[in-house]
Scaffold this motif. Structure first.
Motif, PDB file in Angstrom:
ATOM      1  N   GLY A 153       0.817  -1.207   0.000  1.00 11.38           N
ATOM      2  CA  GLY A 153       0.000   0.000   0.000  1.00 11.38           C
ATOM      3  C   GLY A 153       0.850   1.254   0.000  1.00 11.38           C
ATOM      4  O   GLY A 153       1.940   1.283   0.591  1.00 11.38           O
ATOM      5  N   THR A 154       0.353   2.280  -0.683  1.00 11.56           N
ATOM      6  CA  THR A 154       1.016   3.592  -0.697  1.00 11.56           C
ATOM      7  C   THR A 154      -0.060   4.672  -0.675  1.00 11.56           C
ATOM      8  O   THR A 154      -1.236   4.403  -0.922  1.00 11.56           O
ATOM      9  CB  THR A 154       1.870   3.799  -1.971  1.00 11.56           C
ATOM     10  N   PRO A 155       0.346   5.925  -0.417  1.00  6.55           N
ATOM     11  CA  PRO A 155      -0.640   7.019  -0.431  1.00  6.55           C
ATOM     12  C   PRO A 155      -1.140   7.399  -1.820  1.00  6.55           C
ATOM     13  O   PRO A 155      -1.979   8.284  -1.936  1.00  6.55           O
ATOM     14  CB  PRO A 155       0.128   8.189   0.192  1.00  6.55           C
ATOM     15  N   GLY A 156      -0.605   6.775  -2.861  1.00  5.38           N
ATOM     16  CA  GLY A 156      -1.125   7.108  -4.181  1.00  5.38           C
ATOM     17  C   GLY A 156      -0.123   6.885  -5.291  1.00  5.38           C
ATOM     18  O   GLY A 156       1.082   6.730  -5.066  1.00  5.38           O
ATOM     19  N   ILE A 157      -0.630   6.861  -6.520  1.00 10.02           N
ATOM     20  CA  ILE A 157       0.214   6.714  -7.702  1.00 10.02           C
ATOM     21  C   ILE A 157       1.117   7.942  -7.826  1.00 10.02           C
ATOM     22  O   ILE A 157       0.665   9.081  -7.712  1.00 10.02           O
ATOM     23  CB  ILE A 157      -0.650   6.556  -8.970  1.00 10.02           C
ATOM     24  N   GLY A 158       2.400   7.682  -8.051  1.00 14.55           N
ATOM     25  CA  GLY A 158       3.354   8.781  -8.195  1.00 14.55           C
ATOM     26  C   GLY A 158       3.912   9.304  -6.896  1.00 14.55           C
ATOM     27  O   GLY A 158       4.739  10.211  -6.896  1.00 14.55           O
ATOM     28  N   SER A 159       3.481   8.737  -5.773  1.00 14.49           N
ATOM     29  CA  SER A 159       4.026   9.144  -4.472  1.00 14.49           C
ATOM     30  C   SER A 159       5.431   8.579  -4.298  1.00 14.49           C
ATOM     31  O   SER A 159       5.843   7.642  -4.999  1.00 14.49           O
ATOM     32  CB  SER A 159       3.126   8.652  -3.335  1.00 14.49           C
ATOM     33  N   ALA A 160       6.171   9.122  -3.352  1.00 17.14           N
ATOM     34  CA  ALA A 160       7.507   8.606  -3.060  1.00 17.14           C
ATOM     35  C   ALA A 160       7.437   7.143  -2.654  1.00 17.14           C
ATOM     36  O   ALA A 160       8.301   6.333  -3.015  1.00 17.14           O
ATOM     37  CB  ALA A 160       8.157   9.439  -1.953  1.00 17.14           C
ATOM     38  N   GLN A 161       6.393   6.792  -1.915  1.00 11.30           N
ATOM     39  CA  GLN A 161       6.213   5.411  -1.480  1.00 11.30           C
ATOM     40  C   GLN A 161       5.997   4.485  -2.683  1.00 11.30           C
ATOM     41  O   GLN A 161       6.477   3.343  -2.685  1.00 11.30           O
ATOM     42  CB  GLN A 161       5.036   5.328  -0.503  1.00 11.30           C
ATOM     43  N   HIS A 162       5.269   4.959  -3.680  1.00 13.54           N
ATOM     44  CA  HIS A 162       5.084   4.191  -4.911  1.00 13.54           C
ATOM     45  C   HIS A 162       6.431   3.963  -5.590  1.00 13.54           C
ATOM     46  O   HIS A 162       6.730   2.855  -6.071  1.00 13.54           O
ATOM     47  CB  HIS A 162       4.120   4.946  -5.839  1.00 13.54           C
ATOM     48  N   PHE A 163       7.264   4.994  -5.625  1.00  8.79           N
ATOM     49  CA  PHE A 163       8.588   4.862  -6.228  1.00  8.79           C
ATOM     50  C   PHE A 163       9.397   3.778  -5.524  1.00  8.79           C
ATOM     51  O   PHE A 163      10.103   2.991  -6.158  1.00  8.79           O
ATOM     52  CB  PHE A 163       9.333   6.200  -6.151  1.00  8.79           C
ATOM     53  N   VAL A 164       9.302   3.741  -4.189  1.00  6.23           N
ATOM     54  CA  VAL A 164      10.038   2.734  -3.427  1.00  6.23           C
ATOM     55  C   VAL A 164       9.564   1.335  -3.792  1.00  6.23           C
ATOM     56  O   VAL A 164      10.374   0.414  -4.016  1.00  6.23           O
ATOM     57  CB  VAL A 164       9.888   2.971  -1.906  1.00  6.23           C
ATOM     58  N   GLY A 165       8.249   1.152  -3.857  1.00 10.22           N
ATOM     59  CA  GLY A 165       7.710  -0.157  -4.209  1.00 10.22           C
ATOM     60  C   GLY A 165       8.178  -0.626  -5.574  1.00 10.22           C
ATOM     61  O   GLY A 165       8.557  -1.795  -5.756  1.00 10.22           O
ATOM     62  N   GLU A 166       8.185   0.280  -6.541  1.00 11.33           N
ATOM     63  CA  GLU A 166       8.635  -0.079  -7.882  1.00 11.33           C
ATOM     64  C   GLU A 166      10.135  -0.347  -7.904  1.00 11.33           C
ATOM     65  O   GLU A 166      10.611  -1.235  -8.635  1.00 11.33           O
ATOM     66  CB  GLU A 166       8.274   1.030  -8.878  1.00 11.33           C
ATOM     67  N   MET A 167      10.883   0.396  -7.109  1.00 10.26           N
ATOM     68  CA  MET A 167      12.327   0.187  -7.032  1.00 10.26           C
ATOM     69  C   MET A 167      12.638  -1.197  -6.455  1.00 10.26           C
ATOM     70  O   MET A 167      13.502  -1.918  -6.960  1.00 10.26           O
ATOM     71  CB  MET A 167      12.958   1.279  -6.172  1.00 10.26           C
ATOM     72  N   ILE A 168      11.906  -1.581  -5.415  1.00 12.35           N
ATOM     73  CA  ILE A 168      12.095  -2.909  -4.808  1.00 12.35           C
ATOM     74  C   ILE A 168      11.724  -3.999  -5.797  1.00 12.35           C
ATOM     75  O   ILE A 168      12.422  -5.017  -5.923  1.00 12.35           O
ATOM     76  CB  ILE A 168      11.274  -3.022  -3.514  1.00 12.35           C
ATOM     77  N   SER A 169      10.625  -3.802  -6.515  1.00 13.51           N
ATOM     78  CA  SER A 169      10.204  -4.785  -7.511  1.00 13.51           C
ATOM     79  C   SER A 169      11.274  -4.966  -8.584  1.00 13.51           C
ATOM     80  O   SER A 169      11.590  -6.092  -8.987  1.00 13.51           O
ATOM     81  CB  SER A 169       8.881  -4.365  -8.157  1.00 13.51           C
ATOM     82  N   THR A 170      11.842  -3.855  -9.043  1.00 14.66           N
ATOM     83  CA  THR A 170      12.842  -3.913 -10.110  1.00 14.66           C
ATOM     84  C   THR A 170      14.137  -4.556  -9.619  1.00 14.66           C
ATOM     85  O   THR A 170      14.657  -5.491 -10.246  1.00 14.66           O
ATOM     86  CB  THR A 170      13.133  -2.500 -10.640  1.00 14.66           C
TER      87      THR A 170
END
Length: 321
Positions: A153-170
């Motif tokens: 979960g994150t506060p929204g698309i394009g949030s810093a938290q979203h970036f972290v999730g995508e970075m971990i996935s990659t």
């Protein structure tokens, strides 16, 4: 005598074109914050504002101009003047939001001047206390065993938290399912209820839940461990994630066109206050690390962060319409 008079008149004319130093001017200085009172950005701004005012000899008041992921406050800065009476307290969103939402149409390099970094903080990769995952390695292994099933979960698309999730996935070569919310409060609520497998929260938001034993932090995203969570590894310490970090930063910006004298005065004041032991201690209470940078190093730091953001955006095709 005529030449002397001419020089005197010329000197007066030139001095009229030079903006007075902030400490020699009157009136209140407004520090714009793009998020609501009580949030992490607001907290840090309210630590900074009186300290900045004391060093400038002016009253500095925080004004919350909420909405559009901080862009309302940033636009208010751009709508204002260049005399240093309106400042903007920004960070990740100042740079990243216009990158993922082209309709914003703001370029920090062109339209603002970064005058000083005050602090950095981390985000925490968290799971419910009852989760079977006790390390980030556990979470990654489970995501590899069951692709496209584990949520974050994150506060929204394009949030810093979203970036972290995508970075971990990659970096982890996994696919986590993104669950975007409208703000961080509901993310924390659903994480506590066990409705999410994991969540990326700002460390300041996660801290009380971690201390109460309701949430487990698997890693923090700063380059070093958080002093507030000394037992939680930094992301870069974890096998497979060496050298990976995505800290949040905060600092003060002015509108482009502000005089070099005002920029220098603000920059020196910010560097001084962020080194004050009392300020350092108060920021640390909510998981912030005082990290002063004056104007030019701050701009260089933002350039480096922007390159990281661009890589994540391109890899994950992050876009907000």
């Amino acid at each position: 005598m005529k030449n002397l008079k001419r020089l005197f008149v010329l000197g007066v004319a030139v001095s009229a074109l030079v903006a007075p130093a902030l400490g020699q001017s009157d009136g209140t200085i407004t520090l714009l914050v793009g998020y609501s009172a009580g949030g992490s950005a607001d907290f840090a701004a309210r630590v900074v504002a009186p300290e900045l005012g004391e060093r400038l000899g002016r009253t500095v008041v925080v004004e919350n101009a909420t909405g559009a992921s901080g862009m309302i406050a940033l636009q208010n800065l751009l709508n204002g003047g260049t005399d240093g009476s309106i400042l903007y307290y920004g960070g990740f969103d100042t740079v990243a939001v216009p990158m993922v939402n082209k309709s914003v149409g703001i370029d920090w390099k062109v339209e603002t001047i970064p005058v000083g970094r005050t602090a950095i903080t981390s985000m925490s990769i968290t799971v419910p206390a009852a989760s079977p995952y006790t390390s980030l390695g556990d979470l990654v292994a489970a995501a590899k065993a069951e692709p496209d099933t584990l949520t974050y979960g994150t506060p929204g698309i394009g949030s810093a938290q979203h970036f972290v999730g995508e970075m971990i996935s990659t970096v982890g070569d996994i696919t986590l399912v993104h669950a975007p919310y409208q703000g961080g409060a509901q993310v924390a609520t659903d994480l506590l209820a066990g409705l999410l497998d994991s969540a990326v929260l700002t460390t300041s938001t996660a801290l009380p839940f971690i201390k109460d034993g309701q949430v487990r932090a698997l890693a923090v995203t700063s380059s070093d461990r958080s002093s507030a969570l000394p037992d939680v590894p930094a992301l870069g310490e974890i096998p497979g994630f060496e050298g990976v970090a995505l800290p949040l930063f905060q600092g003060v910006f002015v509108k482009a066109g502000t005089s070099p004298e005002i920029v220098a005065e603000l920059s020196a004041a910010i560097a001084d206050l962020a080194a004050d032991p009392d300020v350092v201690a108060r920021l640390a209470e909510s998981g912030f690390v005082a990290a002063p940078l004056e104007a030019q190093p701050f701009a260089a730091f933002i350039d480096e962060q922007q390159a990281i953001y661009a890589s994540i955006i391109d890899g994950a095709q992050i876009s907000v319409e």
